[in-house]
Design an enzyme around this catalytic site. Structure first.
Site, PDB file in Angstrom:
ATOM      1  N   PHE A  32       0.815  -1.219   0.000  1.00  0.00           N
ATOM      2  CA  PHE A  32       0.000   0.000   0.000  1.00  0.00           C
ATOM      3  C   PHE A  32       0.848   1.269   0.000  1.00  0.00           C
ATOM      4  O   PHE A  32       0.565   2.215  -0.697  1.00  0.00           O
ATOM      5  CB  PHE A  32      -0.909   0.024   1.240  1.00  0.00           C
ATOM      6  CG  PHE A  32      -2.155  -0.801   1.087  1.00  0.00           C
ATOM      7  CD1 PHE A  32      -2.462  -1.428  -0.108  1.00  0.00           C
ATOM      8  CD2 PHE A  32      -3.038  -0.941   2.152  1.00  0.00           C
ATOM      9  CE1 PHE A  32      -3.617  -2.174  -0.247  1.00  0.00           C
ATOM     10  CE2 PHE A  32      -4.200  -1.691   2.020  1.00  0.00           C
ATOM     11  CZ  PHE A  32      -4.487  -2.308   0.820  1.00  0.00           C
ATOM     12  N   HIS A 118      -6.190 -10.040   8.896  1.00  0.00           N
ATOM     13  CA  HIS A 118      -7.118  -9.349   7.993  1.00  0.00           C
ATOM     14  C   HIS A 118      -7.825 -10.285   7.029  1.00  0.00           C
ATOM     15  O   HIS A 118      -8.343  -9.861   6.001  1.00  0.00           O
ATOM     16  CB  HIS A 118      -6.361  -8.240   7.239  1.00  0.00           C
ATOM     17  CG  HIS A 118      -5.886  -7.143   8.157  1.00  0.00           C
ATOM     18  ND1 HIS A 118      -4.846  -6.294   7.862  1.00  0.00           N
ATOM     19  CD2 HIS A 118      -6.310  -6.788   9.396  1.00  0.00           C
ATOM     20  CE1 HIS A 118      -4.670  -5.450   8.870  1.00  0.00           C
ATOM     21  NE2 HIS A 118      -5.537  -5.729   9.814  1.00  0.00           N
TER      22      HIS A 118
END
Ligand code: NAD
Length: 236
Positions: A32, A118
């Site tokens: 990211f 996650h």
């Protein structure tokens, strides 16, 4: 080879690895926050917005357009870091991999004790009837993937605004608390509550392997700013 880390690895029996997206960049999956990561590319909405629960519920089709293009890398293969961690587990030196990644590459490399904070793109369920759907169905389909019952299929990925799975978190916490060596790698340590779990480590060998500096560099006993695949390939 980093001699200090190599020696610590040899001496340890309860290694825990805590990792993030940087572990998989050498497998071809963008992270990211690096310069070529997803946060530095242009979209109609910031990735944090698209990857949120409310966006998924409101703009499901747009969510899936981004998700299919940018989050599903089903042909990616584990790199030297994934493989070394699986090897340590097999040899009885490592008690768990705690990961923020959703790509399933640790398991593909052979790791068994993986705490996926996650979730995983490989698991998908119908929001109405709960039926499991294979990821290939999501990847190869178009628009919003639907179950036979008419319900919308949702990936078992923890979106922004959703809570972590209690069982996964408690397993990860227990492993970190008992670790004799904690190696943190490929994570900016910017995403909470995941990043807070490393506070549970009580040992005196905290290692950080990350290309760029992190907010926790100053508390680590050893910091290595090099590609994690390269570093791990050289370890015993
Ligand atoms: P991040 O993008 O915030 O940080 C990645 C960090 O890894 C950066 O600090 C970068 O310098 C470092 N890095 C990149 N390549 C590296 C390499 N080869 N060796 C060592 N370090 C390297 O990622 P994050 O901290 O995991 O947090 C963001 C969120 O991203 C997580 O919640 C995760 O779910 C999600 N994500 C997962 C994947 C995946 O499953 N592969 C991919 C993208 C994002």
């Amino acid at each position: 080879m980093n001699e200090r880390l190599a020696q610590w690895v040899t001496e340890s029996k309860r290694i825990v690895f805590f990792g993030g997206a940087g572990v998989s960049t050498e497998s071809g999956i963008p992270d990211f926050r690096s310069v070529d990561g997803l946060y530095n590319q242009q979209y109609d909405y910031p990735p944090e917005t698209i990857l949120s629960h409310s966006f998924f519920m409101r703009k499901t089709e747009e969510f899936y357009r981004f998700y299919r293009n940018k989050m599903l890398f089903l042909d990616a293969e584990p790199n030297a870091a994934h493989r070394k961690l699986a090897e340590w587990e097999q040899k009885g030196q490592l008690t768990g991999v705690v990961t923020q990644n959703i790509d399933g590459l640790h398991q593909k490399a052979g790791s068994k004790k993986v705490y996926e904070l996650h979730g995983s793109v490989l698991r998908n369920h119908c929001m109405r009837c709960g039926k499991f759907h294979d990821v290939a169905e999501i990847k190869n389909g178009t628009g919003v993937p639907k179950c036979e019952c008419g319900g919308t299929i949702k990936p078992d990925v923890v979106l922004y605004g959703e809570t972590l799975n209690d069982e996964v978190v408690s397993g990860a916490c227990a492993a970190i608390e008992r670790a004799d060596l904690l190696i943190i790698g490929g994570t900016s340590l910017a995403v909470y509550p995941a990043a807070g779990l490393i506070d549970l480590y009580r040992g005196s060998r905290l290692v950080l392997v990350n290309l760029s500096a992190t907010p926790q560099d100053s508390r680590a006993d050893l910091v290595i700013h090099e590609p994690i695949g390269k570093v791990f390939a050289e370890l015993p």
